[in-house]
Enzyme design. Structure first.
Site, PDB file in Angstrom:
ATOM      1  N   CYS A 190      29.405  66.437  51.670  1.00  0.00           N
ATOM      2  CA  CYS A 190      30.124  66.239  50.418  1.00  0.00           C
ATOM      3  C   CYS A 190      30.199  67.553  49.624  1.00  0.00           C
ATOM      4  O   CYS A 190      30.864  68.488  50.052  1.00  0.00           O
ATOM      5  CB  CYS A 190      29.482  65.108  49.618  1.00  0.00           C
ATOM      6  SG  CYS A 190      30.576  64.398  48.364  1.00  0.00           S
ATOM      7  N   HIS A 244      28.806  60.429  53.465  1.00  0.00           N
ATOM      8  CA  HIS A 244      27.360  60.281  53.319  1.00  0.00           C
ATOM      9  C   HIS A 244      26.856  59.221  54.302  1.00  0.00           C
ATOM     10  O   HIS A 244      27.586  58.318  54.686  1.00  0.00           O
ATOM     11  CB  HIS A 244      27.008  59.807  51.903  1.00  0.00           C
ATOM     12  CG  HIS A 244      27.299  60.793  50.826  1.00  0.00           C
ATOM     13  ND1 HIS A 244      26.462  61.840  50.534  1.00  0.00           N
ATOM     14  CD2 HIS A 244      28.341  60.880  49.956  1.00  0.00           C
ATOM     15  CE1 HIS A 244      26.969  62.528  49.519  1.00  0.00           C
ATOM     16  NE2 HIS A 244      28.108  61.972  49.153  1.00  0.00           N
TER      17      HIS A 244
END
Length: 486
Positions: A333, A431
């Site tokens: 991310c 994630h």
């Protein structure tokens, strides 16, 4: 409405774990249970099925209740972006960024929102277990409170107060809370629980009697130190400051720099639990070890600010040297964004408008624009048959030549991430890549590691059952049930 609110004498006293354990305990007794936290402050967030986000602790508690998480379980989530400001998420959606003082003006409306969400959950459950935030004894925060006693009174929920004996001074903590709370707040508390006791419980019998004598609150039991709780996600980054290391037999060294706004760090729990790894979070000011096999740049709530923070620690120099030596680097991310050539914030999404050079290890560029992406994802690691499942939670679009070599292929045909030409540097927005055993094994195979098999979710579920069994033995569950109105 049957309910009980677990409040604490401070942060990190074990409220989240106790609520999760009690959720599983009462579910195992056949009740329909729902978790609830009116206001949470954490950069560890989870995506709900309807595309919202809530605190990761409430998502775990939903797992304990064997029910999907919903935005009503944590209607107000504060995600810190600076020392004095946070992004405010209400019922799963971002409503803006506020300085601490400005946020106070929102509280009257937010209290009504939290009570409404609580009642919606209560309407579908036999029992709602509510978690407070911080401590009600912080009386300077009492006016306008929506996280502890303010909510408890508005929703008419009884309270049990938790004291952490592992820290010491638990008698002073509980007696002190009784001293500083006003009469109505003291009356709202129906008992206390001692948490994290190590050793022979009888050694603290006199201490428990003294707390009863000083406060008048009933003793609801003493929970031992729960070793199995280490399998559960930590809610706050403060937990990373006390790393648990179990050396011996580990081969591959993996480090994760502790960025100042680190987010969703619980996704590394499967690595922390893997006996084939020497895994650690790297505290600020600590150089990247020269013998590290893999450096993972984690997610962050403020990419540009943490890129500056990373450079202030000298980690940029260390990571580039690590890559030149043939070490591997993975970005998740915000960490993926940092690995590119530039990160730009033309509209000031994270703060003041600006841009900064990235580490330049991937041939991509990121612009922080557009709506926040919140969604569950699944697919396969490119170049393998390993399936993954996870979630996206980010603002920004990353493009460039490096994206022509994606890291992940989603079910349905889309792709995510980038991989360097030599395959040693990679990054993606998703994630949770280490959650599934087959994906974890594929990601760690280049390190020469035979990763532990099995999905981490199964380990978490087993830990919840174990914690529930321990609480059944150590707490006065019948008294707790009576207080809750079950």
């Amino acid at each position: 409405m049957a309910s009980l609110m677990i409040q604490g004498c401070g942060s990190d006293v074990g409220k989240s774990t106790l609520v999760a354990g009690l959720c599983r305990l009462f579910v195992n007794r056949g009740l329909i249970v729902r978790p609830f936290k009116p206001q949470n402050m954490s950069n560890n967030a989870a995506v709900t099925e309807d595309g919202g986000e809530i605190g990761r602790a409430q998502a775990l508690q939903a797992i304990a209740c064997r029910t999907p998480p919903t935005v009503h379980m944590n209607p107000v989530l504060l995600k810190p972006q600076s020392d004095v400001g946070a992004q405010v998420v209400v019922r799963g959606k971002v409503v803006g960024a506020y300085q601490a003082r400005a946020f106070q003006g929102l509280k009257p409306d937010l209290l009504a929102t939290t009570v409404e969400s609580y009642r919606l959950l209560a309407a579908e459950a036999d029992l709602v277990l509510v978690e407070g935030a911080g401590s009600p004894a912080e009386t300077n925060l009492r006016a306008g409170d929506i996280a502890n006693m303010g909510f408890a009174h508005a929703a008419d929920v009884p309270v049990a107060l938790i004291g952490d004996i592992d820290r010491g001074h638990v008698i002073a903590a509980l007696a002190g809370a009784h001293l500083v709370l006003d009469a109505a707040d003291r009356e709202r508390i129906k008992g206390f629980i001692i948490n994290k006791f190590r050793g022979d419980p009888s050694l603290f019998d006199e201490g428990r009697r003294e707390i009863v004598a000083r406060t008048g609150w009933p003793d609801l039991g003493m929970a031992p130190w729960l070793a199995s709780a280490r399998a559960l996600p930590a809610e706050d980054a403060v937990a990373l400051e006390r790393p648990v290391r179990e050396d011996g037999g580990r081969r591959a060294k993996i480090v994760v720099p502790m960025l100042s706004r680190i987010a969703n760090f619980d996704e590394f729990d499967p690595l922390r639990a893997d006996p084939s790894l020497d895994f650690s979070f790297l505290p600020p000011g600590t150089p990247v070890p020269g013998d590290a096999d893999l450096v993972i740049l984690p997610g962050t709530k403020a990419t540009l600010a943490d890129l500056t923070f990373l450079r202030a620690q000298g980690w940029d120099i260390d990571i580039l040297a690590h890559a030149r030596r043939g070490g591997r680097v993975l970005g998740v991310c915000g960490g993926y964004q940092m690995l590119g050539r530039t990160v730009s914030d033309p509209e000031g999404v994270e703060g003041a408008p600006g841009s900064a050079p990235g580490l330049g290890l991937l041939d991509v560029e990121t612009v922080l624009l557009g709506d926040k992406v919140l969604r569950a994802t699944a697919g396969r690691l490119v170049g393998t048959d390993a399936a993954f499942s996870g979630y996206e939670m980010h603002i920004g679009r990353t493009t460039g030549q490096g994206a022509a070599r994606p890291m992940l292929a989603f079910d349905g045909g889309a792709a995510d991430g980038a991989v360097s030409a030599d395959g040693r540097v990679a990054g993606a927005y998703v994630h949770g890549l280490f959650e599934r055993g087959e994906a974890r094994a594929a990601l760690l195979a280049p390190l020469g590691v035979a990763a532990s098999s099995g999905d981490h979710a199964a380990q978490v579920d087993a830990a919840l059952d174990e914690i529930a069994a321990v609480l059944e033995r150590s707490l006065d569950i019948e008294a707790i049930a009576r207080i809750a109105g079950v």
